[in-house]
Design a protein around this motif. Structure first.
Motif, PDB file in Angstrom:
ATOM      1  N   HIS A  65       0.836  -1.215   0.000  1.00 15.79           N
ATOM      2  CA  HIS A  65       0.000   0.000   0.000  1.00 15.79           C
ATOM      3  C   HIS A  65       0.864   1.255   0.000  1.00 15.79           C
ATOM      4  O   HIS A  65       2.092   1.164   0.043  1.00 15.79           O
ATOM      5  N   HIS A  67       1.283   3.935   2.131  1.00 14.25           N
ATOM      6  CA  HIS A  67       1.805   4.642   3.312  1.00 14.25           C
ATOM      7  C   HIS A  67       3.327   4.811   3.272  1.00 14.25           C
ATOM      8  O   HIS A  67       4.046   3.948   2.791  1.00 14.25           O
ATOM      9  N   ASP A  69       5.587   4.509   5.532  1.00 16.50           N
ATOM     10  CA  ASP A  69       6.431   3.465   6.161  1.00 16.50           C
ATOM     11  C   ASP A  69       6.475   2.196   5.318  1.00 16.50           C
ATOM     12  O   ASP A  69       7.108   1.214   5.709  1.00 16.50           O
ATOM     13  N   HIS A  70       5.830   2.223   4.136  1.00 16.53           N
ATOM     14  CA  HIS A  70       5.920   1.102   3.191  1.00 16.53           C
ATOM     15  C   HIS A  70       6.492   1.532   1.838  1.00 16.53           C
ATOM     16  O   HIS A  70       6.795   0.694   0.995  1.00 16.53           O
ATOM     17  N   HIS A 165      -7.105  -1.935   4.451  1.00 13.74           N
ATOM     18  CA  HIS A 165      -6.370  -1.046   5.365  1.00 13.74           C
ATOM     19  C   HIS A 165      -6.521   0.425   4.947  1.00 13.74           C
ATOM     20  O   HIS A 165      -6.952   1.251   5.726  1.00 13.74           O
ATOM     21  N   ASP A 186      -0.495  -4.223   5.811  1.00 17.51           N
ATOM     22  CA  ASP A 186      -1.222  -3.804   7.011  1.00 17.51           C
ATOM     23  C   ASP A 186      -2.676  -4.207   6.823  1.00 17.51           C
ATOM     24  O   ASP A 186      -3.284  -3.862   5.813  1.00 17.51           O
TER      25      ASP A 186
HETATM   26 ZN   LIG Z   1      -0.200   1.347   6.598  1.00 20.84          ZN
END
Ligand SMILES: [Zn+2]
Length: 457
Positions: A65, A67, A69-70, A165, A186
């Motif tokens: 996804h 985000h 942190d990904h 998510h 997530d």
């Molecule tokens: Zn996430």
């Protein structure tokens, strides 16, 4: 002789951020997610380390996804030589584009400020990457349709499966030789107001499971009641309700919840302003990818009509000067930056103001200070007395809680050979490890950062 796959845990191992898992198998190198480390300084410093694996040798990146942190380390991966494809669903790539562009901008501004104020130990301070690096990264983006198997090589197939998510989010299933690898990404909540419930895997030989809320259950509270009460008291006091919000997903969920209250005539009319340039961009992705959420065209159009969307800073000032009671939803979610600071500067010392914190407030953030009721809060170098009322909503999470994570496993028909609990603080992962053993009789392990594991395929 049986073949082996090598897995490198390059992030989100023993911690929540920096998701990055490298699979070395059948002569191919596949990276699952390429996230930025966030939070404590010692984690953020990891973003500056050289990749422990030459980026030029990675053949493919798959994203769960959008985000940060990904996805937040992608521009560095590209800067250091990665030339392959970066694949994800259309909304994932759209959101990643928005987030990476914003991230480059913030880093450039931070570096410039550090240089002009000479407070950086690095001289000169540099951004991790800039907007040019992001532009080069976006050129490598390539869309994958959900659920469709894609053949990468003779022995490697993969598909992306929606997991509720955020808009476009998926888990990833890889068929490698005879084995199934599942990377959970997530996992969302099954009762999300905007997104469809997460789909579940039916087979997993090697399972990589997130454990963000592995030790917790979300509180059972009624979001609509908290919102209704905060809006009513704002009207009574002729004040302002300020809701700091994350731009991705949370803002759209809040809009939907407020829209429902309006539609059902549960609250009196009150102007609601959305002041979040990034949230606005994400809202556009909601209208582009209608099949990825639950709202119909009609409902979406109706919802948008109820809000006043601020697009330039001049309108921010007009909104501040306008004396009528109102609601303002603005970034950032933990009050660490963004437009919300401009509002707080003017209204935080006024007792007719309510601040409604709509998500988790991490330690060390201004949001946490407000939540804890600190008597003074520093904004743009000046201290302001906290006279506003402070309220919180704790149930709006994009993540499944412990029970949700356990339920996500209940359609797996085989006993996984190995389970790796990732994307969680150690305590949370360990709690989930015990719960998985008790419910399913499966043994799970918690890898540490930069651990390399060989598995049979
Ligand atoms: Zn996430």
């Amino acid at each position: 002789m049986s073949e082996e796959a090598k897995i490198h845990f390059l992030g989100a191992a023993g911690t929540v951020t920096g998701s990055k898992f490298l699979l070395e198998v059948f002569g191919k190198n596949i990276l699952i997610d390429c996230g930025m480390f966030q939070g404590l300084k010692e984690l953020r410093e990891l973003n500056w380390q050289k990749f422990p694996f030459p980026p030029a040798k990675i053949d493919l990146v798959l994203l769960t996804h959008g985000h940060l942190d990904h996805t937040g380390a992608l521009p560095r991966l590209v800067k250091e030589g990665f030339k392959g494809e970066i694949r994800g669903t259309s909304p994932t790539l759209a959101i990643a584009g928005i987030i990476l562009t914003d991230s480059a901008k913030i880093q450039q501004e931070d570096a410039e400020r550090a240089n002009s104020e000479h407070f950086s130990v690095h001289d000169p301070a540099l951004p991790l990457y800039n907007e040019d690096d992001v532009a080069k990264t976006l050129k490598l983006f390539s869309t994958v349709k959900p659920l469709e198997w894609i053949t990468f090589s003779e022995q490697i197939k993969y598909r992306l499966i929606p997991n509720g998510h955020i808009l476009g989010s998926t888990y990833i299933e890889l068929k490698i030789g005879k084995k199934n690898f599942i990377f959970s990404g997530d996992i969302g909540q099954k009762n999300d107001s905007l997104l469809k419930p997460p789909q579940k895997p039916e087979r997993a030989d090697y399972l990589f499971l997130e454990s963000t809320y592995g030790d917790r259950l979300h509180p059972q509270e009624e979001t609509d009641k908290i919102l209704k009460q905060a809006i009513e008291s704002t009207l009574e006091q002729q004040g302002i309700l300020i809701i700091p919000s994350f731009a991705v997903e949370r803002l759209q969920t809040l809009m939907y919840e407020i829209y429902k209250l309006h539609k059902e005539n549960k609250i009196p009319p009150i102007p609601v302003y959305i002041d979040s340039p990034m949230g606005n961009e994400v809202l556009k992705t909601f209208s582009r990818f209608m099949s990825w959420h639950k709202l119909s065209h009609e409902e979406f159009r109706e919802m948008k009509k109820r809000f006043r969307i601020i697009t330039n800073y001049r309108d921010t000032w007009k909104t501040i000067e306008d004396p009528q009671p109102k609601v303002v939803i603005a970034g950032s979610g933990m009050v660490t930056g963004g437009r919300v600071l401009t509002y707080l500067r003017f209204f935080i010392e006024n007792p007719s103001t309510t601040i409604l914190l709509a998500g988790y407030q991490a330690e060390g953030t201004r949001g946490r200070q407000i939540q804890e009721g600190l008597s003074e809060v520093k904004i743009f170098g000046k201290y302001y007395r906290l006279k506003a009322a402070v309220k919180s909503i704790n149930s709006l999470s994009a993540h499944a809680d412990q029970e949700g994570l356990l339920e996500w496993l209940d359609e797996i028909k085989n006993s996984p050979q190995r389970i790796f609990l990732i994307h969680g603080e150690k305590g949370a992962s360990d709690y989930l490890r015990v719960k998985i053993r008790d419910r399913y009789g499966w043994r799970a392990e918690i890898p540490h950062l930069n651990q390399v594991v060989n598995v049979e395929i």
